[in-house]
Design an enzyme around this catalytic site. Structure first.
Site, mmCIF file in Angstrom:
data_model
loop_
_atom_site.group_PDB
_atom_site.id
_atom_site.type_symbol
_atom_site.label_atom_id
_atom_site.label_comp_id
_atom_site.label_asym_id
_atom_site.label_seq_id
_atom_site.Cartn_x
_atom_site.Cartn_y
_atom_site.Cartn_z
ATOM 1 C CD GLU A 58 -3.078 -0.274 0.017
ATOM 2 O OE1 GLU A 58 -3.143 0.113 -1.169
ATOM 3 O OE2 GLU A 58 -3.650 -1.294 0.435
ATOM 4 C CG HIS A 59 -0.126 4.883 0.535
ATOM 5 N ND1 HIS A 59 -0.552 6.043 -0.068
ATOM 6 C CD2 HIS A 59 -1.170 4.457 1.296
ATOM 7 C CE1 HIS A 59 -1.796 6.320 0.344
ATOM 8 N NE2 HIS A 59 -2.196 5.364 1.154
ATOM 9 N N GLY A 74 -12.763 2.451 -1.594
ATOM 10 C CA GLY A 74 -11.402 1.919 -1.561
ATOM 11 C C GLY A 74 -11.236 0.671 -2.418
ATOM 12 C CG ASP A 127 -6.069 1.775 -7.732
ATOM 13 O OD1 ASP A 127 -5.390 0.952 -7.103
ATOM 14 O OD2 ASP A 127 -6.563 2.790 -7.218
HETATM 15 C C1 GAF Z 1 -5.144 4.800 -4.321
HETATM 16 C C2 GAF Z 1 -4.312 5.155 -5.545
HETATM 17 F F1 GAF Z 1 -5.110 5.408 -6.626
HETATM 18 C C3 GAF Z 1 -3.321 4.030 -5.876
HETATM 19 O O1 GAF Z 1 -2.494 4.431 -6.947
HETATM 20 C C4 GAF Z 1 -2.479 3.673 -4.645
HETATM 21 O O2 GAF Z 1 -1.514 4.654 -4.397
HETATM 22 C C5 GAF Z 1 -3.370 3.454 -3.429
HETATM 23 O O3 GAF Z 1 -4.264 4.534 -3.211
HETATM 24 C C6 GAF Z 1 -2.563 3.258 -2.155
HETATM 25 O O4 GAF Z 1 -1.804 2.086 -2.246
HETATM 26 O O5 GAF Z 1 -5.950 3.687 -4.586
#
Ligand code: GAF
Length: 374
Positions: free
Chosen positions: A35-36, A126, A170
């Site tokens: 994540e992130h 989310g 995503d």
């Molecule tokens: C959101 C963003 F769109 C993704 O690119 C990603 O950074 C995510 O947050 C966090 O992992 O969904």
């Protein structure tokens, strides 16, 4: 997948004088771990899911692109000639205009047409409703393209038109998803491979039904804070930072960098554990991921922490963490199949008692990436 019949029926209702539509679909996703890390050019391990966005479109006389969103009960239209010069309006229509504008920027001619968009991905949940929307629309308006290019079109619209500095995760999984497997992606090289989960395991998303306003500005700030930390370390991105260099940092840059460095390692650990069928280790990596997102990256909130801690008390749950950007939306849970009902009941009753809302529970099925239905 529900198939094209419902959206075709609805298309005939909202555009009675149009011809028969063609239909495309693109899935939402649940991120298992990583994540992130995408905008830090690290690793992610998302899974495309059965919740998806469908787009039906048929050519229509006139010089207009006309769009209706069923989920939002809204419509908008643009003169075809205006598309290359469109400006964002700060509302939902930017997500549509951005795709048309980005395709035009890449030399695609947008034909006059009527478009209906219908999605089962919860908005702001989310589970990547915007990437599913963007990818399905890019496919519908821009025709068949290479899956990576399609993901890049949808991401560029989001970044350069809507103004969200997101990573590629995503959109990538929405175009590259595979039935029966999650996708391990290296966001620097775009190398990827399917990762099958052990048979006895279910992936369950629990929607907190909140989306704190802070989310968008905090996301932008995290992107900047990571760039600052990379600058302090003299590396092009935090992907290149290593654990032994973290001692050169302190304060906020240390916390953000420590999350990214350790999260990239956790993705590898999780993928290796999945391969050898070790759900306990997969779960441990998820729990550590959540704690790191909560304490170092500071993108959790009371509702998500509560859902995670509640899930971890349920027998048969291996791991739980927030999924997606944070500040609300969903948690993702790794659970023995026969324990799914117990988890659902525990989350619903405890969360209702604590927050007065009913979380939506989705048992996720790993699904194929975007495609044309008819
Ligand atoms: C959101 C963003 F769109 C993704 O690119 C990603 O950074 C995510 O947050 C966090 O992992 O969904």
């Amino acid at each position: 997948m529900a198939g094209p019949a419902p959206i075709v029926k609805r298309f005939r209702e909202v555009y009675p004088s149009s011809g028969e539509p063609r239909v495309w679909r693109a899935p939402g996703r649940v991120n298992l771990i990583g994540e992130h890390t995408d905008y830090n050019l690290g690793r992610v391990l998302p899974m495309a899911i059965q919740l998806e966005c469908a787009v039906a479109t048929a050519a229509f006389d006139g010089n207009v692109l006309r769009v209706i969103s069923d989920q939002l009960s809204r419509g908008a239209q643009w003169r075809i000639d205006d598309i290359p010069n469109l400006e964002p309006q700060g509302d939902w229509s930017d997500r549509v205009a951005g795709i048309a504008w980005e395709l035009a920027r890449r030399g695609v001619t947008i034909e006059p047409q009527n478009v209906l968009i219908s999605s089962t991905v919860p908005l702001g949940g989310g589970l990547s409703s915007s990437a599913a929307f963007g990818v399905a629309l890019a496919l519908a308006l821009g025709g068949a393209r290479d899956p990576l290019e399609l993901a890049q079109v949808a991401r560029a619209a989001e970044m350069d038109f809507v103004g969200v500095p997101c990573g590629i995760m995503d959109q990538f999984v929405s175009t590259h998803g595979q039935a029966g497997a999650a996708i391990l992606l290296d966001c620097r090289s775009f190398e990827f491979r399917p990762v099958k989960l052990p048979q006895e395991i279910a992936v369950v998303a629990a929607n907190s039904m909140v989306k704190h306003d802070l989310g968008n500005s905090a996301y932008r700030r995290r992107v900047e804070e990571c760039a600052d930390a990379a600058r302090l370390l003299g590396v092009a991105s935090l992907r290149e930072a290593t654990a032994d260099r973290l001692k050169e940092l302190s304060g906020v840059p240390l916390k953000r960098a420590r999350h990214v460095v350790t999260e990239n390692i956790r993705v590898e650990r999780f993928a290796a554990a999945a391969q050898r069928g070790d759900p306990e280790e997969m779960g441990r990596a998820m729990i550590e991921s959540h704690r790191s997102l909560r304490d170092d990256y500071e993108v959790s909130c009371a509702e998500l922490d509560f859902l995670v801690e509640t899930a971890l008390e349920v027998p048969g749950v291996f791991g739980a963490r927030l999924t997606g950007g944070g500040f609300g939306g969903c948690t993702v849970n790794l659970v023995r199949r026969e324990a799914v009902n117990g988890l659902e009941a525990a989350l619903i009753s405890s969360y209702r008692a604590a927050f007065g809302r009913t979380p939506e529970i989705h048992v996720c099925a790993a699904s194929a990436g975007a495609s044309q239905l008819i």
